[in-house]
Write a protein that holds these residues in place. Structure first.
Motif, mmCIF file in Angstrom:
data_model
loop_
_atom_site.group_PDB
_atom_site.id
_atom_site.type_symbol
_atom_site.label_atom_id
_atom_site.label_comp_id
_atom_site.label_asym_id
_atom_site.label_seq_id
_atom_site.Cartn_x
_atom_site.Cartn_y
_atom_site.Cartn_z
ATOM 1 N N THR A 1 18.164 7.577 33.228
ATOM 2 C CA THR A 1 18.201 6.560 32.182
ATOM 3 C C THR A 1 19.534 5.823 32.233
ATOM 4 O OG1 THR A 1 19.269 7.827 30.400
ATOM 5 C CG2 THR A 1 16.909 8.195 30.756
ATOM 6 N N GLN B 1 9.563 1.057 30.028
ATOM 7 C CA GLN B 1 10.744 1.865 30.359
ATOM 8 C C GLN B 1 11.537 2.202 29.103
ATOM 9 O OE1 GLN B 1 11.179 2.969 33.543
ATOM 10 N NE2 GLN B 1 12.685 4.318 32.603
ATOM 11 N N ASP C 1 12.766 5.842 27.959
ATOM 12 C CA ASP C 1 14.181 6.175 27.843
ATOM 13 C C ASP C 1 14.605 6.440 26.394
ATOM 14 O OD1 ASP C 1 14.404 5.870 30.537
ATOM 15 O OD2 ASP C 1 15.270 3.865 30.467
ATOM 16 N N ASP C 2 14.283 5.517 25.505
ATOM 17 C CA ASP C 2 14.777 5.628 24.128
ATOM 18 C C ASP C 2 13.860 4.824 23.205
ATOM 19 O OD1 ASP C 2 16.122 5.884 21.795
ATOM 20 O OD2 ASP C 2 18.016 5.026 22.478
#
Length: 536
Positions: free
Chosen positions: A162, A276, A280-281
């Motif tokens: 990440t 993505q 990732d978050d």
């Protein structure tokens, strides 16, 4: 006349020093929310650092710089003389305001997720915000701030795969002084600092279980800090409790009830970036805001709009799909929700509503997104001099959705039964089991139907699917029957009662019958796949 004697300074004294003060470097159910409903109110709690003023530079073509001295406490002039051992050790990073973080270079532009300002100072994104870092000659990164000369923060490292960073727990726990050389570390066991081998898997979660079992805890309401005291000069925004929040573009009318508030560090435009981000978050995704009965906007903070990546929603709802097909379906849904490559607020709402429909049927799904088979384009029939021509099999992967594939490893028992006694009837039974496993209501297999057809539908969806299972040649499918001929044959009509025939006639008249072709293909000798594509 005698000259006066020179004044000799006392021993041990030093000449006066010039001043050398170093200058300080500057929902649940969003579709049910309508105008007139009572929504909870409350004063927002603003946390984090804020600045009453920022310094603007006439940078011209230079990269924008971030001046952080206005938001950090100044050190006394003698601070540079403090030994590293005596430097205060912060318990948490000093984050710069989100509106200043927007002026840094993007994390995606660096293989390590490093961001820079106009003076080439370095920053990293952590889950809580963006902070300045210093890179030591040995490659270690340490939190710092623009107002300190001795770096006093803890060490950080990038989260593998990440662009986010986190506290480097193992190193700080072993060494009390961050500036000491790491003489005791085992060279073979030191954590990697430059992880340039980040995962490039195009579908990292397609064949994996969801990485989150419950909705994230949103009690701290971090989106309260996404607002600005002044209205943005460009783009759309809404005002909530005196602050202005940019929103994902959409048509906002007087009766619009829901908008999507954008995170300051993420603009959800295209599928790859949005997917993505969810990997990732997920805290960077937009949040719902609803218009109340007083025509004022308020946050609806019951749950995240998306609790997992879009590919994972598809893979969970249609568990027999192959990984590449699940991602292709998710990408097609992202595009079709808006009708373009770039998403908007209405598209995000349609996606969230459709996924909720798949999970618990709590709300109706948007028809054009409700089923992956409806997203398939019609494959052209190429004339080859025979009666009907042929359909060239599209590749298993490509830039757009052309077919859906099913992975035999996900229904190994049914696949073993087929391979033990292959044949047209066995193939019809195999697809019957796959469709039932995928949530469809399928009429019992009838070997008398043309090309061993299967007729099925999905509850709550006003569409009918007809799947033919012809012989498949390498690279193409011969077509000797016209689409729809399996429904008009006497054998098919005999299986329907009067009500069934009336419903079939109504669907045919409304063009709500979808004609499909399926079979088995071997892209490689040891990797068979079952496919479905759409014909005329």
């Amino acid at each position: 006349m005698a000259k006066p004697p020179k004044q000799i300074p006392p021993a041990g004294s030093s000449p006066p020093r010039p001043s050398t003060d170093t200058p300080h470097v500057n929902l649940d159910n969003v579709s049910n929310i309508r105008p007139g409903m009572h929504l909870p109110t409350g004063e927002p709690t603003l946390t984090g650092h804020s600045s009453s003023r920022t310094t603007e530079h006439d940078a011209g073509n230079r990269q924008p710089s971030v001046e952080v001295s206005e938001m950090l406490p100044r050190q006394p002039p003698h601070a540079s003389g403090i030994a590293p051992e005596a430097s205060p050790r912060p318990t948490s990073p000093v984050f710069i305001p989100a509106h200043l973080a927007l002026r840094l270079t993007p994390a995606a532009a660096s293989s390590q997720g490093i961001r820079r300002d106009g003076r080439e100072r370095t920053y990293v994104d952590m889950r809580e915000g963006t902070a300045m870092v210093h890179q030591h000659p040995d490659g270690r990164f340490q939190l710092t701030s623009a107002s300190e000369l001795t770096h006093s923060g803890f060490l950080v490292e990038r989260i593998r795969g990440t662009n986010l960073w986190q506290k480097r727990q193992a190193i700080t726990a072993r060494r009390p002084h961050v500036d000491e050389p790491d003489t005791q570390a085992d060279p073979g066991k030191r954590p990697r600092l430059n992880e340039d081998d980040a995962s490039t898997d195009p579908a990292p979660l397609a064949d994996k279980p969801s990485t989150i079992a419950q909705p994230l805890d949103l009690s701290n309401k971090p989106w309260r800090n996404w607002g600005q005291p002044t209205k943005p000069t460009g783009g759309q925004s809404v005002e909530i409790d005196g602050l202005h929040y940019p929103i994902v573009p959409q048509i906002v009318r007087s009766n619009t009830s829901i908008v999507c508030i954008k995170h300051p560090r993420f603009n959800p435009e295209r599928f790859d970036a949005f997917e993505q981000m969810l990997v990732d978050d997920r805290t960077l995704q937009p949040r719902w805001a609803a218009r109340g009965p007083d025509n004022q906007w308020r946050f609806t903070d019951h749950r995240l709009p998306f609790e997992k990546p879009l590919t994972q929603y598809v893979a969970d709802a249609f568990e027999c799909l192959s990984g590449p097909s699940a991602r292709a379906v998710a990408k097609a849904m992202f595009r079709e929700s808006r009708g373009a490559e770039v998403i908007n607020g209405e598209g995000l709402q349609a996606l969230s509503q459709t996924f909720r429909h798949w999970q618990d049927r709590a709300m109706p799904a948007h028809r054009h997104l409700a089923d992956p088979l409806l997203l398939l384009p019609v494959q052209p029939i190429i004339s080859d001099g025979t009666f009907g021509g042929r359909i060239v099999l599209p590749p298993t992967t490509g830039p757009s959705l052309q077919r859906v594939d099913f992975d035999p490893q996900k229904f190994s028992q049914q696949w073993s039964e087929y391979t033990a006694a292959p044949g047209a009837a066995s193939l019809q039974k195999l697809f019957y089991n796959i469709l039932v496993k995928s949530g469809y209501t399928v009429s019992p297999p009838d070997p008398s139907l043309l090309e061993h057809s299967l007729v099925f539908h999905r509850e709550g969806l006003d569409s009918l699917f007809v799947l033919k299972l012809p012989l498949v040649s390498p690279g193409f499918i011969p077509r000797y029957t016209r689409p729809g001929s399996e429904l008009t044959s006497s054998a098919a009509r005999m299986t329907l009662d009067e009500t069934g025939q009336q419903r079939l006639n109504a669907l045919l008249a409304q063009d709500k019958v979808n004609y499909l072709v399926g079979g088995i293909q071997h892209p490689s000798p040891d990797q068979p796949t079952l496919f479905i594509l759409r014909e005329g």
